[in-house]
Design an enzyme around this catalytic site. Structure first.
Site, PDB file in Angstrom:
ATOM      1  N   ASP A  12      -2.576  -2.140   2.044  1.00 41.71           N
ATOM      2  CA  ASP A  12      -3.348  -1.139   2.797  1.00 41.71           C
ATOM      3  C   ASP A  12      -4.595  -1.855   3.310  1.00 41.71           C
ATOM      4  OD1 ASP A  12      -4.249   1.427   3.727  1.00 41.71           O
ATOM      5  OD2 ASP A  12      -5.525   1.605   1.959  1.00 41.71           O
ATOM      6  N   CYS A  75       0.078   2.444   4.052  1.00 43.35           N
ATOM      7  CA  CYS A  75      -0.969   2.703   5.030  1.00 43.35           C
ATOM      8  C   CYS A  75      -0.303   3.299   6.268  1.00 43.35           C
ATOM      9  CB  CYS A  75      -1.656   1.378   5.372  1.00 43.35           C
ATOM     10  SG  CYS A  75      -2.866   1.477   6.684  1.00 43.35           S
ATOM     11  N   ASN A  76      -0.710   4.502   6.647  1.00 45.32           N
ATOM     12  CA  ASN A  76      -0.107   5.125   7.831  1.00 45.32           C
ATOM     13  C   ASN A  76      -0.444   4.344   9.097  1.00 45.32           C
ATOM     14  OD1 ASN A  76      -0.510   7.477   5.805  1.00 45.32           O
ATOM     15  ND2 ASN A  76       0.892   8.280   7.320  1.00 45.32           N
ATOM     16  N   CYS A 186      -3.095   9.904   5.892  1.00 46.04           N
ATOM     17  CA  CYS A 186      -3.810   8.656   5.610  1.00 46.04           C
ATOM     18  C   CYS A 186      -3.790   8.506   4.106  1.00 46.04           C
ATOM     19  CB  CYS A 186      -5.236   8.743   6.132  1.00 46.04           C
ATOM     20  SG  CYS A 186      -6.289   7.390   5.554  1.00 46.04           S
TER      21      CYS A 186
HETATM   22  N1  DGL Z   1      -5.199   4.167   4.410  1.00 49.70           N
HETATM   23  C1  DGL Z   1      -4.924   3.954   5.761  1.00 49.70           C
HETATM   24  C2  DGL Z   1      -3.971   4.898   6.409  1.00 49.70           C
HETATM   25  O1  DGL Z   1      -3.135   5.412   5.725  1.00 49.70           O
HETATM   26  C3  DGL Z   1      -5.924   3.245   6.616  1.00 49.70           C
HETATM   27  C4  DGL Z   1      -7.223   3.908   6.844  1.00 49.70           C
HETATM   28  C5  DGL Z   1      -8.125   2.991   7.643  1.00 49.70           C
HETATM   29  O2  DGL Z   1      -8.268   1.840   7.265  1.00 49.70           O
HETATM   30  O3  DGL Z   1      -8.664   3.474   8.654  1.00 49.70           O
HETATM   31  O4  DGL Z   1      -3.997   5.128   7.570  1.00 49.70           O
END
Ligand code: DGL
Length: 280
Positions: A12, A75-76, A186
């Site tokens: 992530d 991580c999305n 997220c």
């Molecule tokens: N945790 C991440 C996601 O699922 C990334 C968030 C980020 O770094 O902006 O999108």
């Protein structure tokens, strides 16, 4: 023997993927994991998709060099930017990626109004467009990028004034529109579920995708006969920032057997992840 005891790589932009790792550990207690937090680049959300794709590829190459048998993109944003590309580039490796859980939300909503919280990059990606196209017909989706919330969670601020303000601004207008289901798009956001639930009330369902991702990972490994039967799985943590930074937050977010895990440093060098010793 121990089945296939090679590690599963998980990554992530920061500590968000720990919400997925927690579910993976519960579902797959015999597996060894390597977790990489790319905190040199957090947040990924406001960055162009091509840039995030480059980070995801660099991390994947490092995980493969460590012998990973599968990779979970926890991580999305990185999934939106790179899942398709990584599957094409490394066809022999199974990748499990994230997409906002619009499908179960659309199935469960009674009012037909669903809130989706995700990063700008996730909303821009083709993955999200395709999920909406396939599953959200007849459902009204209200989207919000919760700017600044990832940074609060990275600092371990899970219920202070700042995350409360960001979430109230996002969720109250959605409630006024009749929203009865919230999708956490997220992986940082499961850590603020208590705050979200406090704001939206008991009657609004909050969908955390992590158990489904853990089950999917188990299925993918089983299908390949690649499950580990090691007596006890382990986790190795890496960060691309100062380990002290992640350590402080880990003490809030990672309470496994009360022990503080070791965190090792990796550095970016010409688009590659290397250990600090190699860089010198
Ligand atoms: N945790 C991440 C996601 O699922 C990334 C968030 C980020 O770094 O902006 O999108």
């Amino acid at each position: 023997m121990n089945g296939d005891s090679r590690p599963i790589g998980v990554f992530d932009s920061g500590v968000g993927g720990l919400s997925i790792l927690r579910a993976l550990r519960a579902q797959l207690p015999n597996e060894h994991f390597i977790y990489i937090a790319d905190q040199a680049h957090v947040p990924y959300g406001p960055r162009p998709l091509e840039e995030v794709r480059g980070f995801a590829e660099g991390i994947t190459r490092y995980l493969l060099s460590e012998g990973a048998k599968a990779i979970v993109i926890a991580c999305n944003t990185a999934s939106a930017a790179a899942l398709h590309y990584l599957r094409q580039t490394f066809p022999e490796i199974p990748f499990v990626g994230m997409e906002p859980a619009v499908k179960p939300a659309a199935e469960q909503t009674q009012t037909g109004v669903v809130g989706v919280l995700a990063t700008p990059a996730t909303f821009q990606g083709k993955l999200y467009a395709s999920v909406v196209e396939r599953f959200a017909r007849g459902t009204r989706l209200l989207e919000n990028t919760c700017d600044g919330l990832v940074q609060c969670i990275e600092k371990g601020n899970l219920d202070g004034n700042e995350p409360r303000r960001i979430l109230e601004n996002a969720l109250k207008p959605m409630l006024a529109e009749g929203m009865d289901t919230v999708v956490l798009g997220c992986t940082h956001y499961p850590f603020v579920i208590p705050l979200i639930q406090e704001i939206v009330g008991e009657n609004v369902r909050v969908i955390d995708p992590s158990p489904a991702i853990a089950k999917r990972t188990e299925y993918v490994l089983k299908e390949r006969n690649a499950l580990s039967t090691a007596p006890k799985g382990t986790v190795k943590f890496f960060t691309t920032a100062e380990p002290e930074r992640v350590h402080r937050v880990l003490s809030y977010l990672w309470r496994e057997g009360g022990e503080m895990p070791e965190v090792e440093r990796l550095v970016w060098h010409k688009g590659k992840l290397v250990t600090p010793a190699t860089q010198r």
